[in-house]
Design an enzyme around this catalytic site. Structure first.
Site, mmCIF file in Angstrom:
data_model
loop_
_atom_site.group_PDB
_atom_site.id
_atom_site.type_symbol
_atom_site.label_atom_id
_atom_site.label_comp_id
_atom_site.label_asym_id
_atom_site.label_seq_id
_atom_site.Cartn_x
_atom_site.Cartn_y
_atom_site.Cartn_z
ATOM 1 C CE1 TYR A 7 -3.459 -3.079 5.364
ATOM 2 C CE2 TYR A 7 -2.822 -0.646 4.992
ATOM 3 C CZ TYR A 7 -3.223 -1.809 4.571
ATOM 4 O OH TYR A 7 -3.538 -1.948 3.139
ATOM 5 C CB SER B 44 -0.830 -0.144 1.119
ATOM 6 O OG SER B 44 -1.282 1.050 1.561
HETATM 7 N N1 LIG Z 1 -8.565 -1.630 -1.058
HETATM 8 C C1 LIG Z 1 -7.716 -0.720 -1.054
HETATM 9 O O1 LIG Z 1 -8.057 0.388 -1.046
HETATM 10 C C2 LIG Z 1 -6.278 -1.127 -1.001
HETATM 11 C C3 LIG Z 1 -5.106 0.068 -1.067
HETATM 12 C C4 LIG Z 1 -3.941 -0.588 -0.899
HETATM 13 C C5 LIG Z 1 -3.542 -1.892 -0.880
HETATM 14 N N2 LIG Z 1 -4.513 -2.579 -0.552
HETATM 15 C C6 LIG Z 1 -4.012 -4.088 -0.313
HETATM 16 O O2 LIG Z 1 -4.929 -4.979 -1.355
HETATM 17 C C7 LIG Z 1 -5.192 -6.331 -0.715
HETATM 18 C C8 LIG Z 1 -6.600 -6.406 -0.981
HETATM 19 O O3 LIG Z 1 -7.324 -5.514 -0.301
HETATM 20 P P1 LIG Z 1 -9.234 -5.769 -0.368
HETATM 21 O O4 LIG Z 1 -9.357 -4.282 -0.273
HETATM 22 O O5 LIG Z 1 -9.561 -6.467 -1.554
HETATM 23 O O6 LIG Z 1 -9.454 -6.467 0.681
HETATM 24 P P2 LIG Z 1 -8.947 -7.205 2.018
HETATM 25 O O7 LIG Z 1 -10.195 -7.203 3.139
HETATM 26 O O8 LIG Z 1 -7.729 -6.755 2.488
HETATM 27 O O9 LIG Z 1 -8.874 -8.866 1.600
HETATM 28 C C9 LIG Z 1 -9.748 -9.590 0.748
HETATM 29 C C10 LIG Z 1 -9.693 -10.907 0.891
HETATM 30 O O10 LIG Z 1 -8.475 -11.485 1.789
HETATM 31 C C11 LIG Z 1 -9.466 -12.433 2.501
HETATM 32 N N3 LIG Z 1 -9.016 -12.361 3.820
HETATM 33 C C12 LIG Z 1 -9.042 -11.421 4.614
HETATM 34 N N4 LIG Z 1 -8.407 -11.732 5.644
HETATM 35 C C13 LIG Z 1 -8.175 -12.948 5.742
HETATM 36 C C14 LIG Z 1 -7.936 -14.144 6.581
HETATM 37 N N5 LIG Z 1 -7.497 -13.694 7.815
HETATM 38 N N6 LIG Z 1 -7.922 -15.402 6.231
HETATM 39 C C15 LIG Z 1 -8.199 -15.691 4.966
HETATM 40 N N7 LIG Z 1 -8.660 -14.879 3.948
HETATM 41 C C16 LIG Z 1 -8.598 -13.450 4.568
HETATM 42 C C17 LIG Z 1 -11.003 -11.954 2.259
HETATM 43 O O11 LIG Z 1 -11.927 -13.065 2.221
HETATM 44 P P3 LIG Z 1 -12.717 -13.886 3.490
HETATM 45 O O12 LIG Z 1 -12.988 -12.326 4.459
HETATM 46 O O13 LIG Z 1 -13.352 -14.604 3.023
HETATM 47 O O14 LIG Z 1 -11.744 -14.289 4.416
HETATM 48 C C18 LIG Z 1 -10.739 -11.416 0.927
HETATM 49 O O15 LIG Z 1 -10.900 -12.464 -0.181
HETATM 50 C C19 LIG Z 1 -4.784 -6.253 0.675
HETATM 51 O O16 LIG Z 1 -3.426 -6.770 0.998
HETATM 52 C C20 LIG Z 1 -4.792 -4.774 1.028
HETATM 53 O O17 LIG Z 1 -3.753 -4.451 1.976
HETATM 54 C C21 LIG Z 1 -5.886 -2.426 -0.657
#
Ligand SMILES: NC(=O)c1ccc[n+]([C@@H]2O[C@H](COP(=O)([O-])OP(=O)(O)OC[C@H]3O[C@@H](n4cnc5c(N)ncnc54)[C@H](OP(=O)(O)O)[C@@H]3O)[C@@H](O)[C@H]2O)c1
Length: 269
Positions: free
Chosen positions: A160, A147
């Site tokens: 984080y 991020s």
């Molecule tokens: N969205 C943003 O604005 C943003 C910005 C910068 C970086 N990122 C990075 O991009 C990645 C994805 O982000 P996101 O916003 O799509 O959502 P997220 O909530 O970080 O992750 C979504 C996915 O991860 C799974 N997950 C989360 N915790 C878990 C656990 N303890 N065990 C197993 N699975 C788990 C969730 O599925 P379940 O709930 O079904 O387990 C879901 O499929 C992350 O690494 C985040 O740090 C996101």
């Protein structure tokens, strides 16, 4: 134009996406399936994994396997290892994350530890598991999600951001160690992305910078296209420019303060 055959030859025949049930992870799964790889999908919500697996196997004629578990557990990697022991995992995408938003002391210590487990400890262990197999084959790829908050201290998401900084530095080091050995490592350093998790975090505003969010599709395409070309990618032109300013033009102290202002407006009501 993506050369699907060479992508599959370099990173096939199976990819494992950790955190695949929705958002960026589900988009990674679809794009990787479109490039012809079979998929191991990992997340907690089994029913979401099942419907994604059914959809992608029908649409792209690939094999799938679901492993429903919590990545914040000490036996998660052992269970993944047992569930994939006979598969050739050529691509590992670690996308799952936990983010405890808010003033540091207002979150229980367990939340900060959960961030370290989910965002740093488990991906490290998964890399250790699968990179050995990739070396034996002399090919493979690893993608970590980070991020823009990780390029400096980020108030209200301090732990984080620190875990995401770990991912950047780890990926860069491994990229340099392994690039001559056929194993490509990439960290995708993303700005805000319109995912269910991001929307659920209810950011009040973006600190007066306007809507800078991008779509999961753009993040995933830019990341997979960058794999094998360098250690990191920042998806989106505006994000590349703003991060250049933050890292190279602003003194670090000012960058920390500026990021803190944005996050205060977004999250401290
Ligand atoms: N969205 C943003 O604005 C943003 C910005 C910068 C970086 N990122 C990075 O991009 C990645 C994805 O982000 P996101 O916003 O799509 O959502 P997220 O909530 O970080 O992750 C979504 C996915 O991860 C799974 N997950 C989360 N915790 C878990 C656990 N303890 N065990 C197993 N699975 C788990 C969730 O599925 P379940 O709930 O079904 O387990 C879901 O499929 C992350 O690494 C985040 O740090 C996101």
């Amino acid at each position: 134009m993506v050369d699907k055959a060479s992508f599959a030859a370099r990173y096939g025949s199976w990819a494992l996406v950790a955190g695949a049930s929705e958002g960026i992870g589900a988009t990674y799964a679809e794009e990787i399936a479109a490039r012809g790889l079979n998929l191991v999908l990992v997340a907690r919500r089994a029913e979401l994994l099942q419907s994604l697996a059914s959809e992608l196997s029908a649409k792209y004629n690939i094999e799938t396997r679901n492993v429903a578990l919590d990545l914040d557990t000490t036996d998660a990697v052992e269970r993944i290892s047992q569930n994939t022991s006979e598969l050739e995992i050529g691509l590992l995408v670690y996308n799952a994350a936990f983010s405890a938003i808010g003033p540091f002391l207002e979150r229980p210590l367990e939340d900060h530890i959960k961030e370290i487990n989910t965002n740093a400890f488990t991906p490290l262990r998964l890399i250790y598991l699968f990179a050995r197999q990739m070396f034996t084959r002399g090919r493979g790829g690893i993608v970590l999600m980070s991020s823009l908050s990780a390029f400096q201290g980020s108030a209200y998401i301090s732990t984080y951001a620190a875990t995401k900084a770990f991912n950047i530095v780890l990926a860069e080091g491994l990229w340099e160690e392994w690039r001559e050995r056929g194993v490509d490592v990439l960290v995708c350093v993303s700005g805000a992305v319109k995912t269910p998790n991001y929307v659920a975090s209810q950011p009040e505003q973006t600190g007066g910078l306007g809507d800078m969010t991008i779509n999961p599709d753009q993040v995933v395409k830019e990341a997979l296209n960058a794999l094998g070309k360098g250690p990191y990618v920042i998806p989106g032109r505006v994000n590349r420019i703003s991060s250049f300013v933050m890292r190279h033009l602003l003194p670090r102290k000012l960058a920390v303060k500026f990021m803190g202002e944005i996050l205060r407006k977004m999250y401290v009501k």
